[in-house]
Design a protein around this motif. Structure first.
Motif, short mmCIF file in Angstrom:
data_model
loop_
_atom_site.label_atom_id
_atom_site.label_comp_id
_atom_site.label_asym_id
_atom_site.label_seq_id
_atom_site.Cartn_x
_atom_site.Cartn_y
_atom_site.Cartn_z
N PRO A 61 74.74 56.25 48.72
CA PRO A 61 74.59 56.20 47.15
C PRO A 61 75.30 55.28 46.57
CG PRO A 61 74.96 58.47 48.09
CD PRO A 61 75.47 57.51 49.24
N GLN A 62 76.62 54.89 46.78
CA GLN A 62 77.52 53.94 46.08
C GLN A 62 77.45 52.61 46.67
OE1 GLN A 62 81.05 55.83 45.19
NE2 GLN A 62 80.35 57.41 43.96
N SER A 63 76.43 52.23 47.29
CA SER A 63 76.17 50.96 48.21
C SER A 63 76.68 49.85 47.12
CB SER A 63 75.01 50.52 48.47
OG SER A 63 74.85 49.46 49.14
N ASN A 73 73.77 47.25 47.00
CA ASN A 73 72.58 48.17 46.15
C ASN A 73 71.43 48.25 47.23
OD1 ASN A 73 71.45 48.90 43.80
ND2 ASN A 73 70.26 47.17 43.44
N HIS A 90 70.30 51.22 49.43
CA HIS A 90 70.16 52.90 49.84
C HIS A 90 69.40 53.23 50.91
CE1 HIS A 90 72.62 52.69 45.80
NE2 HIS A 90 71.40 51.97 45.33
#
Length: 301
Positions: free
Chosen positions: A151-153, A156, A158
């Motif tokens: 979720p907090q890649s 960006n 996912h």
């Protein structure tokens, strides 16, 4: 004197010694005991030790698991394997494993080709990194992939709780099987044959398809089969990034753990036996294909 010569001539065809009959014919082994004869370098003791060790490590645990899965009879086993949630987990597992095996067949062969045929800075490091999934705990791979594609890649992307995320995780842990299967065979490929084909006007693709690929086919098939079998039973690398969503990303190994947690060990054993049957059948088929490809390659030489 003539009598002596005649006696010697009469006895000339008679040979005495162990294992030889008076009629000069070697003794034949008894038909009933011919299957007991052992040939080779290790002898009966080595073979007996091998069989004993395999029985303790492999056969006995599999036999115990199979026996446990049939404690409720055939109907109980069938009901456990054909439950909707079990079928969904098996479907997701097989589908993702097939995709992973196909991807690694192409990418693993390409990487093996680069490591064998090309020279570049850091080649030794890359070659060592191929074996990293063998040494790295698979749960660590799941943590890394979750940090990279969660979720907090930071990039960006996912992939958490998605089937592509499962593919990436399983591709990571199964890549070495294909690379290490193809690499030694590619090293032994005769470059003179490729050069002769090129001198006759064959382009690179034709040379690879008609000369190199038939030689590599058994190794590629074996590596792909090992990658598929490993992906079928993988747990650690998918436990976090997979999300364990029933009917979407829950693989069979996670379903088995779930059944154990809710105190249904017989159902877990039944699905485990189903996984074993799928893995064994796939490896057997791929082994036959590999042997067939190897025979064709030998006949063409």
């Amino acid at each position: 004197m003539l009598d002596t010569v005649s006696d010697s001539s009469a006895n000339a065809g008679t040979v005495s010694g162990p294992g030889v009959s008076p009629t000069n014919k070697p003794r034949r082994p008894r038909p009933g005991l011919s299957w007991l004869r052992v040939s080779g370098s290790v002898g009966p003791l080595g073979i007996a030790t091998t069989v004993l060790w395999l029985s303790i490590i492999v056969l006995l645990p599999l036999a115990a698991l199979t026996f446990h899965s049939f404690e409720n009879g055939w109907s109980g086993f069938w009901d456990a394997v054909t439950a909707p949630a079990a079928l969904d987990a098996l479907r997701v597992t097989v589908l993702v494993s097939v995709v992973v095996a196909v991807v690694n067949v192409f990418m693993g062969t390409l990487i093996a080709w680069v490591l064998v045929r090309d020279d570049f800075p850091g080649k030794g490091i890359v070659n060592a990194l191929i074996d990293l999934p063998f040494a790295l705990p698979t749960i660590v791979a799941s943590i890394v992939l979750l940090a990279l594609y969660g979720p907090q890649s930071p990039v960006n992307i996912h992939l958490n709780a998605t089937q592509p995320g499962l593919v990436v995780a399983l591709a990571f842990v199964t890549l070495p099987f294909v690379v290490r299967s193809v690499q030694p065979v590619l090293i032994e490929v005769d470059l003179e044959v490729e050069q002769a084909a090129a001198s006759l006007g064959a382009d690179n693709w034709t040379t690879f398809r008609r000369i190199v690929l038939p030689t590599l086919a058994p190794a590629i098939i074996s590596g792909g089969g090992l990658a598929f079998a490993r992906a079928i039973g993988e747990y650690g690398s998918v436990v976090l990034i997979g999300g364990n969503i029933p009917r979407e990303t829950q693989v069979a190994s996670q379903y088995i753990q779930q059944q154990i947690e809710i105190d249904r060990p017989i159902n877990a054993a039944a699905v485990s036996v189903a996984l074993l049957a799928i893995s064994f059948a796939s490896l057997l088929v791929l082994r036959l294909l590999s042997d067939r490809a190897a025979r064709k390659e030998q006949e063409s030489r």
